[in-house]
Enzyme design. Structure first.
Site, PDB file in Angstrom:
ATOM      1  N   HIS A 109       0.797  -1.214  -0.040  1.00 18.90           N
ATOM      2  CA  HIS A 109      -0.061  -0.116   0.018  1.00 18.90           C
ATOM      3  C   HIS A 109       0.997   1.265   0.093  1.00 18.90           C
ATOM      4  O   HIS A 109       1.784   1.213   0.726  1.00 18.90           O
ATOM      5  CB  HIS A 109      -0.882  -0.010   1.229  1.00 18.90           C
ATOM      6  CG  HIS A 109      -1.872  -1.055   1.410  1.00 18.90           C
ATOM      7  ND1 HIS A 109      -3.002  -0.970   0.810  1.00 18.90           N
ATOM      8  CD2 HIS A 109      -1.650  -2.220   1.833  1.00 18.90           C
ATOM      9  CE1 HIS A 109      -3.875  -2.002   1.038  1.00 18.90           C
ATOM     10  NE2 HIS A 109      -2.848  -2.993   1.783  1.00 18.90           N
ATOM     11  N   HIS A 135      -2.685   9.912   6.058  1.00 16.28           N
ATOM     12  CA  HIS A 135      -3.598  10.857   5.092  1.00 16.28           C
ATOM     13  C   HIS A 135      -3.544  12.295   5.438  1.00 16.28           C
ATOM     14  O   HIS A 135      -3.422  12.992   4.119  1.00 16.28           O
ATOM     15  CB  HIS A 135      -4.886  10.061   4.731  1.00 16.28           C
ATOM     16  CG  HIS A 135      -5.097   8.743   4.208  1.00 16.28           C
ATOM     17  ND1 HIS A 135      -5.733   7.711   4.798  1.00 16.28           N
ATOM     18  CD2 HIS A 135      -3.970   8.169   3.663  1.00 16.28           C
ATOM     19  CE1 HIS A 135      -5.485   6.677   4.144  1.00 16.28           C
ATOM     20  NE2 HIS A 135      -4.257   6.736   3.359  1.00 16.28           N
ATOM     21  N   THR A 167      -5.466   3.935  -2.822  1.00 13.81           N
ATOM     22  CA  THR A 167      -6.835   4.428  -2.780  1.00 13.81           C
ATOM     23  C   THR A 167      -6.976   5.889  -3.601  1.00 13.81           C
ATOM     24  O   THR A 167      -6.532   6.672  -2.906  1.00 13.81           O
ATOM     25  CB  THR A 167      -7.289   4.266  -1.459  1.00 13.81           C
ATOM     26  OG1 THR A 167      -6.757   3.380  -0.697  1.00 13.81           O
ATOM     27  CG2 THR A 167      -8.966   4.264  -1.319  1.00 13.81           C
ATOM     28  N   GLU A 215      -9.309 -11.176   7.101  1.00  9.64           N
ATOM     29  CA  GLU A 215      -8.367 -10.658   8.142  1.00  9.64           C
ATOM     30  C   GLU A 215      -9.207 -10.516   9.430  1.00  9.64           C
ATOM     31  O   GLU A 215      -8.311 -10.372  10.515  1.00  9.64           O
ATOM     32  CB  GLU A 215      -8.161  -8.874   7.834  1.00  9.64           C
ATOM     33  CG  GLU A 215      -7.188  -8.817   6.543  1.00  9.64           C
ATOM     34  CD  GLU A 215      -7.263  -7.439   6.446  1.00  9.64           C
ATOM     35  OE1 GLU A 215      -6.027  -6.755   6.701  1.00  9.64           O
ATOM     36  OE2 GLU A 215      -8.167  -6.698   5.666  1.00  9.64           O
ATOM     37  N   ASP A 242       3.114  -5.549   2.686  1.00 14.77           N
ATOM     38  CA  ASP A 242       1.931  -4.998   2.992  1.00 14.77           C
ATOM     39  C   ASP A 242       2.216  -3.328   3.150  1.00 14.77           C
ATOM     40  O   ASP A 242       1.953  -2.474   2.328  1.00 14.77           O
ATOM     41  CB  ASP A 242       1.111  -5.576   4.350  1.00 14.77           C
ATOM     42  CG  ASP A 242      -0.171  -5.115   4.612  1.00 14.77           C
ATOM     43  OD1 ASP A 242      -0.879  -4.424   3.908  1.00 14.77           O
ATOM     44  OD2 ASP A 242      -0.649  -5.463   5.568  1.00 14.77           O
ATOM     45  N   ASP A 243       2.826  -2.969   4.277  1.00 13.04           N
ATOM     46  CA  ASP A 243       3.099  -1.720   4.820  1.00 13.04           C
ATOM     47  C   ASP A 243       4.421  -1.400   5.263  1.00 13.04           C
ATOM     48  O   ASP A 243       4.666  -1.643   6.453  1.00 13.04           O
ATOM     49  CB  ASP A 243       1.879  -1.178   5.670  1.00 13.04           C
ATOM     50  CG  ASP A 243       0.573  -1.280   5.039  1.00 13.04           C
ATOM     51  OD1 ASP A 243       0.311  -0.582   4.406  1.00 13.04           O
ATOM     52  OD2 ASP A 243      -0.281  -2.153   5.865  1.00 13.04           O
TER      53      ASP A 243
HETATM   54  P1  5GP Z   1      -3.154   4.098   0.575  1.00 12.88           P
HETATM   55  O1  5GP Z   1      -4.442   3.297  -0.332  1.00 12.88           O
HETATM   56  O2  5GP Z   1      -3.785   5.530   1.041  1.00 12.88           O
HETATM   57  O3  5GP Z   1      -2.109   4.537  -0.241  1.00 12.88           O
HETATM   58  O4  5GP Z   1      -2.690   3.054   1.723  1.00 12.88           O
HETATM   59  C1  5GP Z   1      -3.027   3.206   2.834  1.00 12.88           C
HETATM   60  C2  5GP Z   1      -4.677   2.418   2.923  1.00 12.88           C
HETATM   61  O5  5GP Z   1      -4.382   1.054   2.564  1.00 12.88           O
HETATM   62  C3  5GP Z   1      -5.309   2.260   4.143  1.00 12.88           C
HETATM   63  O6  5GP Z   1      -6.046   3.511   4.424  1.00 12.88           O
HETATM   64  C4  5GP Z   1      -6.113   1.019   4.216  1.00 12.88           C
HETATM   65  O7  5GP Z   1      -7.559   1.428   3.669  1.00 12.88           O
HETATM   66  C5  5GP Z   1      -5.230   0.163   3.136  1.00 12.88           C
HETATM   67  N1  5GP Z   1      -4.505  -0.855   3.982  1.00 12.88           N
HETATM   68  C6  5GP Z   1      -3.187  -0.793   4.403  1.00 12.88           C
HETATM   69  N2  5GP Z   1      -3.018  -1.742   5.081  1.00 12.88           N
HETATM   70  C7  5GP Z   1      -3.843  -2.717   5.159  1.00 12.88           C
HETATM   71  C8  5GP Z   1      -3.987  -3.915   5.818  1.00 12.88           C
HETATM   72  O8  5GP Z   1      -3.197  -4.622   6.236  1.00 12.88           O
HETATM   73  N3  5GP Z   1      -5.464  -4.320   5.594  1.00 12.88           N
HETATM   74  C9  5GP Z   1      -6.432  -3.715   5.288  1.00 12.88           C
HETATM   75  N4  5GP Z   1      -7.757  -4.337   5.163  1.00 12.88           N
HETATM   76  N5  5GP Z   1      -6.286  -2.486   4.483  1.00 12.88           N
HETATM   77  C10 5GP Z   1      -5.049  -1.899   4.492  1.00 12.88           C
END
Ligand code: 5GP
Length: 372
Positions: free
Chosen positions: A24, A74, A107, A236, A311-312
């Site tokens: 992400h 964000h 997103t 999850e 993931d992150d």
């Molecule tokens: P972005 O889409 O804003 O670049 O990345 C962050 C977003 O990815 C978070 O706000 C969340 O919606 C999603 N996200 C990041 N890590 C996870 C996770 O481990 N599980 C889920 N369900 N969503 C995640």
């Protein structure tokens, strides 16, 4: 003979070419960048810097805490210029770990106060890809002339030359579980519009205890109809009604899959749905208590399609090299096993055949060095 000569395992894992399928954007931002952005907003009085520093630097967060943190991220990152900056940095960081193909998901966000629409957000992301200058980026934009992206550079293959490393970058658009059906549909349409700008599919993510599967189904069905591959954050939390519905939907991949029951795994295995595994994330966010009984072991053993992912990487202070090292040390994989595992992820990517062939060549070339 053990492959890789006398090279230490962490170093070898870094040298190994890797395919990242579950990253992400906003979860992969460097701590140093977040702190710098927080300082600016602190000075402007938008946030309290001291409170935010504490939250950013904290280790180990439950899943609900992670989602609170994303809301904070964000606030820090969501203006066009910053989105461009973090995209550039995240790509450079993955390339530094020898990730040769990055499927980066984000997103698309709209924020009236910043003059941001989902499209302008994605333009900022694409500008970030184009801005990378420390590595060679291969990014598709063929036939891009008719797209509403006049501020970006529509060329056939953006390739910032003169670099030591090369990374293929493709994008997935995420639908956040807080969104409405109409908003999810808008994201699917945007993904289709940006197909020639490196968007290769869709993701459903966001807080798993928020929103209903039925809300996103029309948009996801539409994506399927127009041929956009889909990956779902699945299992999850132990919501078995939803897990069943997601498996029945037959997505191209699922992420995490922490709480699947035996019969749900059986279906996933019969359908051969590839699973994106994020070891550090699952432990740090307290979805699972220990790696020793992580489901990776079982699906790996039966040769089910699986890809190790971060993931992150920012949020959980990890890297894809580290995830391979962790898998090796926890589940007893040797270097040959890791090489095969890393290479196999090529087939589960949403890239086109041409890119997959190029990636296979990269692995072929690396084999000699890795197994001297
Ligand atoms: P972005 O889409 O804003 O670049 O990345 C962050 C977003 O990815 C978070 O706000 C969340 O919606 C999603 N996200 C990041 N890590 C996870 C996770 O481990 N599980 C889920 N369900 N969503 C995640």
């Amino acid at each position: 003979m053990d492959a890789g000569g006398d090279m230490e395992l962490p170093e070898w894992c870094k040298l190994l070419p890797k395919i990242e399928l579950h990253a992400h954007l906003n979860g992969s931002v460097r701590d140093s960048t977040l702190l710098e952005l927080a300082k600016v907003l602190g000075d402007e009085g938008v946030i309290n810097f001291e409170d935010v520093v504490h939250v950013i630097m904290k280790n180990g967060r439950s899943l609900p805490e992670c989602f609170k943190l994303f809301d904070l991220f964000h606030i820090l990152t969501t203006d066009h210029q910053t989105v461009t900056r973090i995209t550039k940095e995240v790509i450079e960081d993955f390339a530094a770990e020898n990730v040769v193909y990055l499927e980066l998901r984000t997103t698309p966000k709209q924020n009236e106060s910043k003059g941001m629409t989902k499209l302008s957000y994605m333009k900022a992301v694409i500008n970030g890809i184009q801005a990378v200058d420390t590595v060679d980026v291969a990014f598709v934009t063929s036939g891009a002339n008719n797209l509403p992206l006049s501020e970006t550079t529509p060329v056939n293959c953006i390739s910032n030359c003169n670099k030591r490393k090369k990374i293929y970058v493709r994008l997935l658009l995420s639908i956040d579980r807080r969104e409405t059906t109409a908003s999810a549909m808008e994201t699917v349409k945007l993904a289709r519009e940006l197909k020639d700008f490196g968007v290769v599919g869709l993701d459903l993510s966001g807080n798993p205890i928020v929103g209903e599967w039925e809300t996103f189904l029309p948009a996801l069905k539409h994506a399927k109809e127009i041929g956009l591959p889909i990956t779902l954050h699945c299992g999850e939390v132990p919501n078995h009604k939803e897990i069943k519905a997601m498996i029945d939907f037959c997505p191209q991949r699922i992420g995490h899959a922490c709480f699947l029951k035996e019969e749900e795994w059986t279906r996933v295995k019969v359908l051969r749905i590839p699973v994106e595994i994020c070891l550090t994330s699952n432990i740090q966010s307290e979805r699972l208590s220990s790696l020793s009984n992580h489901h990776f072991a079982d699906i790996y053993k039966v040769n089910h399609p699986v890809a190790l992912c971060t993931d992150d990487s920012g949020l959980f202070s990890t890297s894809l090299s580290n995830e391979y090292h962790l898998a090796a040390s926890t589940f007893g994989l040797n270097k040959r096993d890791m090489f095969i595992l890393a290479r196999s992820a090529i087939q589960f990517s949403f890239a086109d055949l041409e890119v997959k062939e190029e990636l296979s060549k990269i692995f072929c070339e690396a084999e000699g060095t890795l197994f001297m």
